[in-house]
Design a protein around this motif. Structure first.
Motif, short mmCIF file in Angstrom:
data_model
loop_
_atom_site.label_atom_id
_atom_site.label_comp_id
_atom_site.label_asym_id
_atom_site.label_seq_id
_atom_site.Cartn_x
_atom_site.Cartn_y
_atom_site.Cartn_z
N SER A 1 0.83 -1.19 0.00
CA SER A 1 0.00 0.00 0.00
C SER A 1 0.87 1.26 0.00
O SER A 1 1.92 1.29 0.64
CB SER A 1 -0.92 0.02 1.24
N ASN A 2 0.41 2.24 -0.73
CA ASN A 2 0.95 3.60 -0.61
C ASN A 2 -0.21 4.43 -0.06
O ASN A 2 -0.91 5.11 -0.80
CB ASN A 2 1.41 4.13 -1.96
N PRO A 3 -0.42 4.36 1.27
CA PRO A 3 -1.61 4.97 1.85
C PRO A 3 -1.43 6.47 2.06
O PRO A 3 -0.30 6.99 1.97
CB PRO A 3 -1.71 4.26 3.20
N PRO A 4 -2.50 7.18 2.36
CA PRO A 4 -2.35 8.57 2.77
C PRO A 4 -1.53 8.63 4.06
O PRO A 4 -1.79 7.86 4.98
CB PRO A 4 -3.80 9.03 3.03
N TYR A 5 -0.53 9.53 4.12
CA TYR A 5 0.28 9.58 5.34
C TYR A 5 0.73 10.99 5.71
O TYR A 5 1.63 11.17 6.54
CB TYR A 5 1.50 8.66 5.23
N ILE A 6 0.15 12.00 5.11
CA ILE A 6 0.55 13.37 5.41
C ILE A 6 -0.32 13.93 6.54
O ILE A 6 -1.54 13.80 6.52
CB ILE A 6 0.44 14.27 4.16
N ASP A 7 0.33 14.55 7.50
CA ASP A 7 -0.35 15.22 8.60
C ASP A 7 -0.86 16.58 8.11
O ASP A 7 -0.15 17.29 7.39
CB ASP A 7 0.63 15.41 9.76
N ARG A 8 -2.08 16.92 8.46
CA ARG A 8 -2.64 18.21 8.04
C ARG A 8 -1.75 19.39 8.45
O ARG A 8 -1.75 20.44 7.80
CB ARG A 8 -4.04 18.40 8.64
N SER A 9 -0.99 19.22 9.53
CA SER A 9 -0.13 20.31 10.00
C SER A 9 1.00 20.61 9.02
O SER A 9 1.65 21.65 9.10
CB SER A 9 0.46 19.97 11.37
N GLU A 10 1.26 19.69 8.09
CA GLU A 10 2.33 19.88 7.11
C GLU A 10 1.87 20.64 5.87
O GLU A 10 2.67 20.90 4.96
CB GLU A 10 2.90 18.53 6.68
#
Length: 280
Positions: free
Chosen positions: A185-194
């Protein structure tokens, strides 16, 4: 009918248009290479040829879209991945080099034939199609919560003559009751704070649900850790892309949930943590 522009003068015009914006002027060359399937050497060989007027009109519109911030891959409707071209739309992420490294790890590490492989969150289908194309003897299934993304992935599978089973649904739900030798999997992994430090074109044009995850970007790894044992075969392996600052946290998630598993964090070509393998 032709216009006054050669491929060289058209290229220089495109570069000049993009240099006065925040867009990467290299995109002017990328458009010509990809639209013709030319190497740089082939482009140079065509420099002095007049560009057909219809192509010149199209090129001007493409440059305008890129100048406005749209990624060149969406403008062209395609992106290269592992030596193949994949159709991409606003419903799918643009395949990237880091994901090619993830695919290469699987192909190098998993040598058995007649395996059942699952790609979760397939997007354009780049991972699933590449694995099937490189290992025709594998049985490959791919899922995505986005029906629009799955439609694109199906199209790419057809174009690449890859026989893949596609399902629409959230994470592993579409394959309930099944077990796989490899799950990737290449899942979503970005934090909204970024968000503030992200590239503007990514924020504006790529699909939010494929980018962001809760719990500081770790939510999907937590969900996988809680359910992998039910979906992997006894010696199965899970591979995933991770954020470059998430290595320690991702390792802790899987080691806590699956204490008997072997968890490996791998760095990308730039020396940053970007991949994880969990072996039961």
């Amino acid at each position: 009918m032709t216009n006054a522009h050669t491929y060289l003068t058209a290229l220089r015009w495109g570069e000049d248009q993009l240099q006065v914006t925040s867009a990467d002027s290299v995109a002017a060359q990328y458009l010509l290479l990809e639209s013709h399937q030319w190497s740089f050497t082939q482009l140079v060989q065509h420099y002095r040829e007049l560009m057909p007027s219809v192509e010149w009109e199209t090129y001007q519109k493409q440059i305008a879209r890129i100048a406005a911030g749209e990624p060149a891959q969406y403008v062209l409707g395609q992106a290269p991945f592992y030596g193949r071209d994949f159709r991409v739309t606003s419903a799918t992420l643009i395949p990237r080099q880091e994901t090619e490294e993830l695919v290469a790890w699987i192909l190098d590490d998993v040598v058995a034939s007649d395996l059942h492989v699952l790609d979760v969150g397939t997007g354009s289908g780049a991972i699933a199609v590449t694995l099937k194309a490189e290992r025709p003897e594998w049985t490959v299934t791919a899922t995505d919560i986005s029906a629009a993304a799955v439609a694109v992935a199906r199209e790419n599978a057809t174009t690449q003559h890859a026989d893949i089973q596609f399902e629409v649904g959230d994470l592993l739900a579409p394959v309930a009751g099944q077990r796989f030798d490899v799950i990737v999997s290449n899942p979503p992994y970005i934090d909204r704070s970024e968000t503030a430090v992200m590239d503007d074109s990514v924020k504006r044009f790529e699909p939010d649900q494929a980018l962001f995850a809760a719990d500081h970007g770790l939510a999907f790894y937590q969900r996988f850790a809680a359910t992998l044992a039910q979906y992997l075969t006894p010696n199965g392996q899970f591979f995933a892309e991770i954020g470059y600052r998430q290595g320690a946290a991702v390792r802790a998630i899987f080691e806590t949930a699956l204490p008997a598993a072997t968890v490996t964090i791998r760095q990308d070509i730039n020396g940053q943590d970007r991949m994880v393998r969990v072996q039961l």
